[in-house]
Motif scaffolding. Structure first.
Motif, PDB file in Angstrom:
ATOM      1  N   GLU A 456      -4.339  79.088 -17.723  1.00 22.05           N
ATOM      2  CA  GLU A 456      -5.437  78.652 -16.838  1.00 22.05           C
ATOM      3  C   GLU A 456      -5.840  77.194 -17.077  1.00 22.05           C
ATOM      4  N   ASN A 457      -5.112  76.476 -17.970  1.00 22.33           N
ATOM      5  CA  ASN A 457      -5.395  75.068 -18.302  1.00 22.33           C
ATOM      6  C   ASN A 457      -6.829  74.887 -18.819  1.00 22.33           C
ATOM      7  N   MET A 458      -7.163  75.627 -19.860  1.00 23.39           N
ATOM      8  CA  MET A 458      -8.494  75.579 -20.444  1.00 23.39           C
ATOM      9  C   MET A 458      -8.412  75.035 -21.876  1.00 23.39           C
ATOM     10  N   LYS A 459      -9.470  74.359 -22.294  1.00 18.28           N
ATOM     11  CA  LYS A 459      -9.482  73.680 -23.592  1.00 18.28           C
ATOM     12  C   LYS A 459      -9.533  74.683 -24.744  1.00 18.28           C
ATOM     13  N   THR A 460      -8.616  74.522 -25.678  1.00 21.01           N
ATOM     14  CA  THR A 460      -8.499  75.422 -26.823  1.00 21.01           C
ATOM     15  C   THR A 460      -8.137  74.599 -28.044  1.00 21.01           C
ATOM     16  N   ILE A 461      -8.927  74.706 -29.106  1.00 29.17           N
ATOM     17  CA  ILE A 461      -8.655  73.958 -30.339  1.00 29.17           C
ATOM     18  C   ILE A 461      -7.848  74.835 -31.282  1.00 29.17           C
ATOM     19  N   ARG A 462      -6.710  74.336 -31.702  1.00 32.98           N
ATOM     20  CA  ARG A 462      -5.845  75.057 -32.640  1.00 32.98           C
ATOM     21  C   ARG A 462      -5.907  74.360 -34.003  1.00 32.98           C
ATOM     22  N   PRO A 463      -6.607  74.929 -34.973  1.00 33.82           N
ATOM     23  CA  PRO A 463      -6.731  74.276 -36.282  1.00 33.82           C
ATOM     24  C   PRO A 463      -5.373  74.000 -36.924  1.00 33.82           C
ATOM     25  N   ASN A 464      -5.247  72.818 -37.498  1.00 29.21           N
ATOM     26  CA  ASN A 464      -4.053  72.441 -38.249  1.00 29.21           C
ATOM     27  C   ASN A 464      -4.228  72.993 -39.664  1.00 29.21           C
ATOM     28  N   MET A 465      -3.715  74.199 -39.895  1.00 26.81           N
ATOM     29  CA  MET A 465      -4.011  74.923 -41.123  1.00 26.81           C
ATOM     30  C   MET A 465      -3.469  74.220 -42.372  1.00 26.81           C
ATOM     31  N   ALA A 466      -2.263  73.679 -42.294  1.00 22.53           N
ATOM     32  CA  ALA A 466      -1.685  73.008 -43.461  1.00 22.53           C
ATOM     33  C   ALA A 466      -2.485  71.758 -43.814  1.00 22.53           C
ATOM     34  N   LEU A 467      -2.842  70.970 -42.800  1.00 23.08           N
ATOM     35  CA  LEU A 467      -3.647  69.769 -43.041  1.00 23.08           C
ATOM     36  C   LEU A 467      -4.992  70.135 -43.661  1.00 23.08           C
ATOM     37  N   LEU A 468      -5.665  71.098 -43.081  1.00 18.70           N
ATOM     38  CA  LEU A 468      -6.987  71.478 -43.581  1.00 18.70           C
ATOM     39  C   LEU A 468      -6.893  72.031 -44.993  1.00 18.70           C
ATOM     40  N   GLY A 469      -5.857  72.811 -45.277  1.00 14.21           N
ATOM     41  CA  GLY A 469      -5.681  73.326 -46.632  1.00 14.21           C
ATOM     42  C   GLY A 469      -5.578  72.211 -47.649  1.00 14.21           C
ATOM     43  N   GLN A 470      -4.822  71.178 -47.309  1.00 11.23           N
ATOM     44  CA  GLN A 470      -4.664  70.041 -48.223  1.00 11.23           C
ATOM     45  C   GLN A 470      -5.956  69.241 -48.350  1.00 11.23           C
ATOM     46  N   LEU A 471      -6.664  69.067 -47.258  1.00 20.20           N
ATOM     47  CA  LEU A 471      -7.933  68.326 -47.309  1.00 20.20           C
ATOM     48  C   LEU A 471      -8.962  69.051 -48.171  1.00 20.20           C
ATOM     49  N   PHE A 472      -9.042  70.373 -48.022  1.00 18.10           N
ATOM     50  CA  PHE A 472     -10.033  71.127 -48.791  1.00 18.10           C
ATOM     51  C   PHE A 472      -9.664  71.216 -50.274  1.00 18.10           C
ATOM     52  N   LEU A 473      -8.390  71.025 -50.606  1.00 19.25           N
ATOM     53  CA  LEU A 473      -7.984  70.986 -52.013  1.00 19.25           C
ATOM     54  C   LEU A 473      -8.408  69.692 -52.696  1.00 19.25           C
TER      55      LEU A 473
END
Length: 518
Positions: A456-473
């Motif tokens: 339907e061409n609707m906005k959806t945010i897909r978290p970058n899990m690997a990036l976030l994991g490294q940032l939170f470490l």
């Protein structure tokens, strides 16, 4: 023995002793109150240690910071036309069904709402491949969610049959001559009409070679298990598009789920004033006011953080030794300790993006993207491991956070109470009517809504899990560095269409099979 409140003042030592004894015995006498949120949970009082923020420095900065108007306007801007549109022409042209069906096809579907939804679409496709008459699928009771809702409790069966009437013959139940073909019948012995070993992602030829002969011999074939039993590759385009037609056009929730979903969406768009009490006639009372009120935008956050997922991930979520022991015991109870992630350290799992985001972490992601305390957030979740204590940091960041319970009265929720599939259906419906959808971890709900919103061409945010994991470490990262890294890492993860690759699900990536260039 009777207790009097005044006894605490006249005999403090005795009162303290009684209180201490009460605290020791309370979890023993009433263990159900201390059992975490999923089935077969080890019940230990120590598991409920106070959950503290794991990223306190980032959290403080997020709470102090404010987003600029520019950031807010960019966030809420709908997706531009990406040059693709739904394309189901080959299954939209009426064509006569073959006069004679090869027989009746039954499927038995396990899993939760969205795994079963994909199984329904595959069942229609297999019925088409076999020229069979599909019996409305039987939904197994999920051992985790314990919901016995049937297909007809969730979906509008008449609409399904009508939308697909030119594609596949579908019946609500078997004729009397085949009434013996039940779940119980197949559970008691080996039966010639049951196909038990359908391979995962089987080809169309496999069904023609192994199931069609059973249909032709007995007039009926029952496939169990059936989830994930049809390939995503090397199928005729009309079969692929039929799967999408079922998923995106034919499968519609029953009226009372849609009505409750509409009410929730309306209340998110037009929140009641501080003095207005929530009631079942709220929509009728405020209709005139809403004509003058500007609709507000909102985000749906799918937060799956139940004990089942937390334990299976084998990640450390900051609950201390007691939580680690409880999750390890749960893994042993449910999976016999056989969890692939258990062989890796927490740091390895996080750096690979294999840990679900906690409520605190998904809140920091949203704040880094520019959402602030004025953002209306709808929380789509079943039960969160750790309860309100685990959610408190997310609520602190987003005080306008709502859910089904806060937006609908108990009377309105009566028909879905305690029914995980119906609760998930309401969340799915609200998710399809939100300005933005984001999921805290990959999974069937995430995959289903990403695919549907892409269609339907609707906005959806897909978290970058690997990036976030490294940032939170990185415990020394500043809020500015965190925000910059999050912004850069999510520039192309906000609904931009991605073409399906081999072996990927057509229900998550509907292009190019079910979409055409405009």
């Amino acid at each position: 023995m009777r207790f009097h409140y005044q006894s605490h003042y006249h005999q403090p030592l005795k009162g303290e002793a009684i209180a201490g004894l009460f605290l020791l015995l309370f979890p023993v006498l009433l263990p159900c109150l201390f059992t975490p949120f999923t089935y077969a949970s080890p019940s230990t009082f120590s598991e409920w240690n106070v959950i503290k923020p794991r990223h306190l420095s980032l959290l403080r900065s997020a709470l102090e910071g404010k987003s600029s108007n520019g950031e807010q306007s960019d966030l809420w801007t709908p997706l531009a036309d990406q040059g693709w549109r739904p394309c189901l022409e080959s299954v939209n042209t009426p064509s006569a069904l073959p006069q004679n069906s090869e027989g009746y096809l039954q499927v038995f579907l396990d899993g939760g709402l969205n795994q079963q939804r994909m199984g329904i679409c595959d069942a229609v496709a297999v019925a088409k491949i076999l020229n069979a008459t599909l019996v409305i699928p039987y939904l197994e009771v999920n051992p985790v969610w314990q919901d016995s809702s049937s297909f007809m409790d969730i979906y509008d069966v008449d609409r399904l049959i009508n939308v697909l009437k030119d594609d596949v013959s579908i019946v609500k139940e078997l004729p009397d001559e085949f009434s013996w073909s039940t779940r119980e019948y197949y559970a008691t012995a080996i039966r010639a009409t049951r196909i038990k070993r359908a391979p995962v992602h089987a080809s169309a030829n496999w069904y023609l070679e192994n199931v069609l002969p059973v249909l032709q011999s007995y007039g009926i074939a029952a496939i169990s298990p059936f989830s994930h039993r049809l390939s995503f590759d090397n199928l005729p385009s009309e079969i692929q598009q039929l799967r999408c037609k079922v998923n995106f056009k034919a499968l519609v929730f029953v009226p009372h789920i849609r009505a409750l979903g509409d009410a929730i969406v309306h209340r998110l768009r037009y929140p009641p004033g501080e003095t207005e009490a929530l009631s079942s006639d709220y929509l009728r009372v405020t209709t005139d006011q809403n004509d003058k009120q500007r609709p507000q935008k909102f985000v749906v956050l799918h937060l799956r953080f139940d004990k089942d997922m937390a334990a299976h991930s084998a990640c450390d979520f900051g609950g201390g030794k007691a939580e680690k022991l409880a999750l390890a015991k749960y893994r042993q109870t449910i999976w016999g300790g056989r969890v692939l992630n258990s062989q890796f350290t927490d740091e390895e799992l996080r750096s690979q993006g294999r840990c679900p985001l906690t409520p605190e972490e998904i809140g920091l992601l949203l704040a880094a993207l520019g959402f602030d305390n004025s953002t209306r957030l709808y929380l789509a979740s079943h039960k969160v491991y750790g309860g309100e204590a685990r959610i408190s940091t997310l609520r602190e960041l987003f005080p306008l956070m709502e859910n089904k319970k806060s937006l609908a009265s108990s009377e309105e929720r009566a028909r879905i109470k305690g029914k995980a599939s119906l609760l998930a259906a309401v969340d799915y419906y609200v998710g399809m009517h939100s300005d933005i959808f984001v999921s805290a971890s990959p999974g069937n709900m995430h995959n289903a809504l990403v695919g549907h919103r892409t269609f339907e061409n609707m906005k959806t945010i897909r978290p970058n899990m690997a990036l976030l994991g490294q940032l939170f470490l990185n415990k020394n990262i500043t809020w500015l560095e965190f925000r910059q890294a999050v912004a850069e890492g999510h520039q192309n993860r906000q609904g931009q269409l991605k073409l399906r690759k081999p072996k990927q699900s057509i229900y998550t990536y509907p292009a190019p099979d079910c979409m055409c260039r405009a």
